[in-house]
Design a protein around this motif. Structure first.
Motif, mmCIF file in Angstrom:
data_model
loop_
_atom_site.group_PDB
_atom_site.id
_atom_site.type_symbol
_atom_site.label_atom_id
_atom_site.label_comp_id
_atom_site.label_asym_id
_atom_site.label_seq_id
_atom_site.Cartn_x
_atom_site.Cartn_y
_atom_site.Cartn_z
ATOM 1 N N GLU A 1 0.836 -1.209 0.000
ATOM 2 C CA GLU A 1 0.000 0.000 0.000
ATOM 3 C C GLU A 1 0.867 1.253 0.000
ATOM 4 O O GLU A 1 0.536 2.242 -0.673
ATOM 5 C CB GLU A 1 -0.937 -0.012 1.212
ATOM 6 N N LEU A 2 1.961 1.234 0.732
ATOM 7 C CA LEU A 2 2.872 2.382 0.724
ATOM 8 C C LEU A 2 3.476 2.569 -0.667
ATOM 9 O O LEU A 2 3.600 3.694 -1.161
ATOM 10 C CB LEU A 2 3.984 2.187 1.756
ATOM 11 N N VAL A 3 3.844 1.458 -1.311
ATOM 12 C CA VAL A 3 4.417 1.540 -2.656
ATOM 13 C C VAL A 3 3.391 2.087 -3.645
ATOM 14 O O VAL A 3 3.724 2.915 -4.511
ATOM 15 C CB VAL A 3 4.936 0.153 -3.094
ATOM 16 N N LEU A 4 2.142 1.635 -3.528
ATOM 17 C CA LEU A 4 1.083 2.156 -4.397
ATOM 18 C C LEU A 4 0.920 3.663 -4.255
ATOM 19 O O LEU A 4 0.477 4.337 -5.197
ATOM 20 C CB LEU A 4 -0.247 1.470 -4.078
ATOM 21 N N ASN A 5 1.308 4.174 -3.084
ATOM 22 C CA ASN A 5 1.176 5.613 -2.835
ATOM 23 C C ASN A 5 2.499 6.353 -2.960
ATOM 24 O O ASN A 5 2.664 7.435 -2.398
ATOM 25 C CB ASN A 5 0.571 5.834 -1.446
ATOM 26 N N GLY A 6 3.441 5.749 -3.700
ATOM 27 C CA GLY A 6 4.625 6.492 -4.109
ATOM 28 C C GLY A 6 5.918 6.216 -3.376
ATOM 29 O O GLY A 6 6.953 6.804 -3.715
ATOM 30 N N VAL A 7 5.919 5.352 -2.367
ATOM 31 C CA VAL A 7 7.153 5.074 -1.642
ATOM 32 C C VAL A 7 8.005 4.102 -2.457
ATOM 33 O O VAL A 7 7.510 3.079 -2.937
ATOM 34 C CB VAL A 7 6.865 4.489 -0.243
ATOM 35 N N ASP A 8 9.277 4.417 -2.600
ATOM 36 C CA ASP A 8 10.200 3.576 -3.363
ATOM 37 C C ASP A 8 10.345 2.210 -2.684
ATOM 38 O O ASP A 8 10.766 2.133 -1.530
ATOM 39 C CB ASP A 8 11.569 4.277 -3.417
#
Length: 243
Positions: free
Chosen positions: A190-197
Motif C-alpha cells: 500500500e505504501l508503494v502504491l502511494n509512491g514510496v520507493d
C-alpha cells in the motif's frame, strides 16, 4: 594529544548539555549531535597528513560530526512530527535510553502511536485498525491511513523503512510468523502504491516475538497484534526487528 582529547570531551559535553530539554530528556537532535561529534572527532584524529596539528583536526572533525549528527536527528524529529500529524497523535518521546517506557505505546482507546527513539521513528498500528480477524487484506480505512503515512515517507527519501508484523502467542508459531509477514507485506504494497520507493523498504514477519503486553489477557493479546513501521536514517546499522 591528551590536550586534544580533553578538548574533544569538553566539546561533546557542551553539545549534549546545551541540547537537553527542560524535562531533562536528551532530544533526538542532541543525541545525533553527540554521536556525530564523537565519530567526527575520531575521524579527524585518524585522518590527515602526518605531522599536521592533530588536536586541531580532532576539533574540526568533532564540529563537522556534530553538524551531521544533529542534522540527522533533526530530520528524524521532523518526520516524527509530520507522522504524528498524519495520524492525529502526539509523538511519544522515548529518546532517553535511561528512561524505560512504563506502558505499551498503544492501547484499546489509542490504536496508533508515533514513538521517537534515539536512532529511529517507530509507528505502531494495532492490527484491528488495519485488518479483519485472521485476514491480511487491508480495510478501506486502513488504506487511507497508510496513504497519509506514505506522503510523509516520500517527502523524506533519505531513510530506510522497516515494516514488521507481530501477532499474539495464540496458535502455532509458524502460522503466526506467516500471517504477520503477509500483513507487513500488505502494508508495504500500500505504501508503494502511494509512491514510496520499494527499494527503501524491508519486510519482516515476527509472529509472537517481542510482545509489548502480556499474552495472558485478551486486552494484552490485542495489543501484541500489530504492525510497526520503523524509519531509520540511511547508513546506520539496523537491528533485526524481531529480536
Amino acid at each position: 594529544m591528551r590536550k586534544a582529547l580533553a578538548l574533544l570531551t569538553l566539546s561533546v559535553f557542551f553539545v549534549s548539555g546545551c541540547a537537553t530539554t527542560q524535562e531533562g530528556q536528551t532530544s533526538k537532535t542532541a543525541t545525533g549531535a553527540v554521536i556525530g561529534a564523537v565519530v567526527g572527532g575520531a575521524l579527524g584524529a585518524a585522518t590527515g597528513p602526518k605531522g599536521a596539528n592533530k588536536g586541531k583536526r580532532v576539533l574540526i572533525g568533532a564540529a563537522i560530526g556534530a553538524l551531521v549528527g544533529g542534522a540527522i536527528g533533526y530530520a528524524l524529529e521532523q518526520q516524527a512530527k509530520e507522522l504524528g500529524e498524519d495520524l492525529g497523535v502526539e509523538p511519544i518521546d522515548n529518546t532517553n535510553p535511561e528512561v524505560k517506557p512504563k506502558e505499551p505505546p498503544i492501547s484499546e482507546s489509542k490504536p496508533v502511536a508515533v514513538v521517537k527513539e534515539p536512532e529511529k521513528v517507530r509507528v505502531v498500528l494495532k492490527n484491528s485498525l488495519l485488518f479483519d480477524f485472521n485476514s491480511y487484506e487491508l480495510k478501506p480505512s486502513a488504506k487511507e491511513t497508510l496513504r497519509r503515512v506514505a506522503s510523509t515517507l516520500t517527502a523524506h527519501p533519505d531513510t530506510v523503512i522497516v515494516i514488521a508484523g507481530f501477532t499474539d502467542s495464540t496458535g502455532s508459531f509458524s502460522y503466526n510468523v506467516g500471517l504477520s509477514e503477509k500483513r507487513a507485506e500488505a502494508v508495504k504494497n500500500e505504501l508503494v502504491l502511494n509512491g514510496v520507493d520499494p527499494t527503501r523498504i524491508l519486510v519482516f514477519g515476527c509472529g509472537p516475538k517481542k510482545p509489548i503486553a502480556p499474552n495472558n489477557t485478551e486486552e494484552g493479546r490485542a495489543l501484541n497484534r500489530r504492525v510497526e513501521i520503523l524509519v531509520y536514517p540511511k547508513g546506520v546499522t539496523i537491528p533485526h526487528p524481531c529480536e
